[in-house]
Design an enzyme around this catalytic site. Structure first.
Site, mmCIF file in Angstrom:
data_model
loop_
_atom_site.group_PDB
_atom_site.id
_atom_site.type_symbol
_atom_site.label_atom_id
_atom_site.label_comp_id
_atom_site.label_asym_id
_atom_site.label_seq_id
_atom_site.Cartn_x
_atom_site.Cartn_y
_atom_site.Cartn_z
ATOM 1 N N HIS A 1 66.446 37.658 -32.370
ATOM 2 C CA HIS A 1 66.423 38.017 -33.800
ATOM 3 C C HIS A 1 67.012 39.412 -33.990
ATOM 4 O O HIS A 1 66.522 40.372 -33.413
ATOM 5 C CB HIS A 1 64.997 37.964 -34.348
ATOM 6 C CG HIS A 1 64.542 36.565 -34.638
ATOM 7 N ND1 HIS A 1 63.616 36.263 -35.602
ATOM 8 C CD2 HIS A 1 64.917 35.386 -34.106
ATOM 9 C CE1 HIS A 1 63.424 34.947 -35.638
ATOM 10 N NE2 HIS A 1 64.198 34.408 -34.731
ATOM 11 N N LYS B 1 52.892 44.467 -31.593
ATOM 12 C CA LYS B 1 52.992 45.420 -30.485
ATOM 13 C C LYS B 1 52.025 45.148 -29.328
ATOM 14 O O LYS B 1 52.158 45.752 -28.260
ATOM 15 C CB LYS B 1 52.769 46.854 -30.995
ATOM 16 C CG LYS B 1 53.888 47.360 -31.893
ATOM 17 C CD LYS B 1 55.182 47.478 -31.121
ATOM 18 C CE LYS B 1 56.374 47.841 -31.990
ATOM 19 N NZ LYS B 1 57.591 47.109 -31.619
ATOM 20 N N TYR C 1 60.269 49.042 -34.450
ATOM 21 C CA TYR C 1 60.074 47.592 -34.379
ATOM 22 C C TYR C 1 60.706 47.020 -33.103
ATOM 23 O O TYR C 1 60.095 46.190 -32.428
ATOM 24 C CB TYR C 1 60.657 46.911 -35.626
ATOM 25 C CG TYR C 1 60.209 45.469 -35.773
ATOM 26 C CD1 TYR C 1 59.027 45.153 -36.447
ATOM 27 C CD2 TYR C 1 60.938 44.426 -35.212
ATOM 28 C CE1 TYR C 1 58.602 43.838 -36.560
ATOM 29 C CE2 TYR C 1 60.516 43.111 -35.321
ATOM 30 C CZ TYR C 1 59.351 42.823 -36.007
ATOM 31 O OH TYR C 1 58.922 41.526 -36.109
HETATM 32 C C1 PHB Z 1 53.705 35.777 -34.458
HETATM 33 O O1 PHB Z 1 52.615 35.338 -34.105
HETATM 34 O O2 PHB Z 1 54.738 35.087 -34.407
HETATM 35 C C2 PHB Z 1 53.798 37.169 -34.956
HETATM 36 C C3 PHB Z 1 52.648 37.932 -35.128
HETATM 37 C C4 PHB Z 1 52.756 39.226 -35.614
HETATM 38 C C5 PHB Z 1 54.002 39.736 -35.925
HETATM 39 C C6 PHB Z 1 55.143 38.979 -35.757
HETATM 40 C C7 PHB Z 1 55.037 37.693 -35.263
HETATM 41 O O3 PHB Z 1 54.122 40.987 -36.436
#
Ligand code: PHB
Ligand code: APR
Length: 393
Positions: free
Chosen positions: A75, A300, A388
């Site tokens: 992504h 994270k 990020y």
């Molecule tokens: C996910 O479970 O896909 C997920 C959880 C938290 C995030 C991003 C993705 O910030």
């Protein structure tokens, strides 16, 4: 009591314990993992699914890059919506070409479990009464019960990879540890459903009804979350109620595209920030969730486990390979510096995007302004993107 010995006894077969165990075994450092849960339980846990480049590199090094690169989704951006507005965060453009990998933690765990079996690594599952002993000397040991029999594991070091509720952190005397904690006044209700994701990129939605997140595990499996009350019961949320609440929190043009279907996993997670300092006590090193928790906004948790493992692995490699203790002695300081940066970022993203039931109008306006500024300023967007994709290690 049966006694066995190893160089590093690892408590917990979550991602931290499995990653560390594999890296050590691959350079000839002997490990034994003791895990409280069953293998089925370990393999069925559903958690977040976004990997930073550092975690991707570590998993490659642990010999489990194959399926991740085959099935994981790269992504290069994500969206933040603010009521009905949609803004794209161009991760690649803002960070000089960096991206994240969408690949579920459940799959990461499965790959690591398989690789450990292929390389004859020893893991004891369904172990009871795990206790850590003589941590302040250089011959610590672990006792536990395996299939009804008492076992003693002598070792040089113990890696406490047993998560927030594990035995390792609690084995440190209270006077030797300092903890920092913030509990958020809401939870996340999450579902998995075999429907195509509403968008090919993640969507973080800030809305007056509360936060929502559209994520995915593949192009046929979606992972969605909505902010809910901390005390909500899962039974109070039918699939229909979930889908209609999610749709209401998305801009209409996205909500209209949402494909709904039955959920096959549904759970509520509390949100917490927590750090224990230091991350070492004598011969015990705390790793991953055993030492810190972040709220899931920004994904994270697993990535911090990976950077801890990286620092501890470097320290143990230098210790056993070159009799050099310097990196091992620096473990806690190196790991905590990165931990606090991710704790700050997760707290910031969580605070900016959620609705706090206890906020006064002043605080609400400040957070609306924070979000508006973040979305209009290239400098602020760069700071968001840099964090990020993950700070370097
Ligand atoms: C996910 O479970 O896909 C997920 C959880 C938290 C995030 C991003 C993705 O910030
Ligand atoms: N003895 C042995 N094992 C234990 C004990 C104990 N007393 N207590 C807990 N465990 C095991 C748990 O059953 C679990 O398998 O330790 C493991 C800890 O795994 P995680 O909680 O997944 O923690 P960690 O490996 O640090 O992974 C961090 O995964 O948990 C997510 O959100 C977290 O994404 C983050 C990442």
């Amino acid at each position: 009591m049966k006694t066995i010995s190893t160089q590093v006894c690892i408590i917990g077969a979550g991602p931290s314990g499995l990653m560390l165990g594999q890296l050590l075994n691959d350079i000839g450092i002997d490990t034994i993992i003791v895990e409280r849960a069953s293998l089925d339980h370990v393999l069925s846990r559903v958690r977040a699914g976004v990997l930073e480049q550092g975690a991707v590199r570590l998993l490659e090094r642990a010999g489990v890059g194959g399926r991740m690169h085959g099935e994981g989704l790269v992504h290069e951006g994500f969206a933040i919506t603010c009521e009905d507005e949609i803004h794209r965060i161009d991760l690649a453009g803002l960070t000089g070409g960096q991206s994240v990998m969408v690949y579920g933690q459940t799959e990461v765990t499965r790959d690591l479990v398989d690789r450990r079996a292929e390389t004859s690594g020893v893991t004891h599952y369904e172990v009871e009464a795990v206790e850590l002993h003589d941590l302040d000397g250089d011959r610590p040991y672990v006792t536990c019960r395996v299939e009804g029999e008492e076992l003693r594991i002598d070792c040089r070091f113990i890696a406490g990879c047993d998560g927030f509720h594990g035995a390792s952190r609690r084995a440190v005397p209270e006077s030797a540890i300092r903890t920092f904690e913030k509990v958020y006044p809401f939870g996340w209700l999450g579902i998995l459903s075999d429907v195509p994701p509403v968008s090919h990129e993640l969507i973080y939605a800030s809305h007056s009804r509360g936060f929502a997140l559209c994520s995915m595990r593949s192009m046929t499996r979606s992972r969605y979350y909505i902010q809910c009350n901390a005390g909500d019961s899962i039974d109070a949320w039918s699939d229909d109620q979930f889908w209609s609440e999610l749709r209401r929190r998305l801009p209409p043009e996205i909500g209209e595209q949402l494909t709904t279907g039955p959920s096959f996993e549904k759970s509520i997670a509390p949100l917490r920030s927590f750090v224990a300092e230091p991350m070492r006590f004598g011969s015990l090193f705390l790793v991953g969730d055993a030492a810190h928790i972040v709220p899931p906004t920004g994904a994270k948790g697993l990535n911090l486990a990976a950077s801890d493992v990286h620092y501890l692995f470097e320290g143990l490699q230098a210790y056993f390979g070159d009799s050099d203790s310097e990196l091992l002695n620096a473990y806690s300081e190196r790991a905590l510096a990165r931990v606090w940066r991710a704790v700050r970022f997760s707290w910031w993203m969580t605070t900016m995007l959620h609705r706090f039931p206890d906020h006064a109008p002043f605080e609400r306006r400040i957070l609306e302004t924070e979000l508006a500024y973040t979305l209009e300023s290239d400098a602020a967007k760069s700071a968001l993107a840099e964090n990020y994709v993950g700070l370097p290690y």
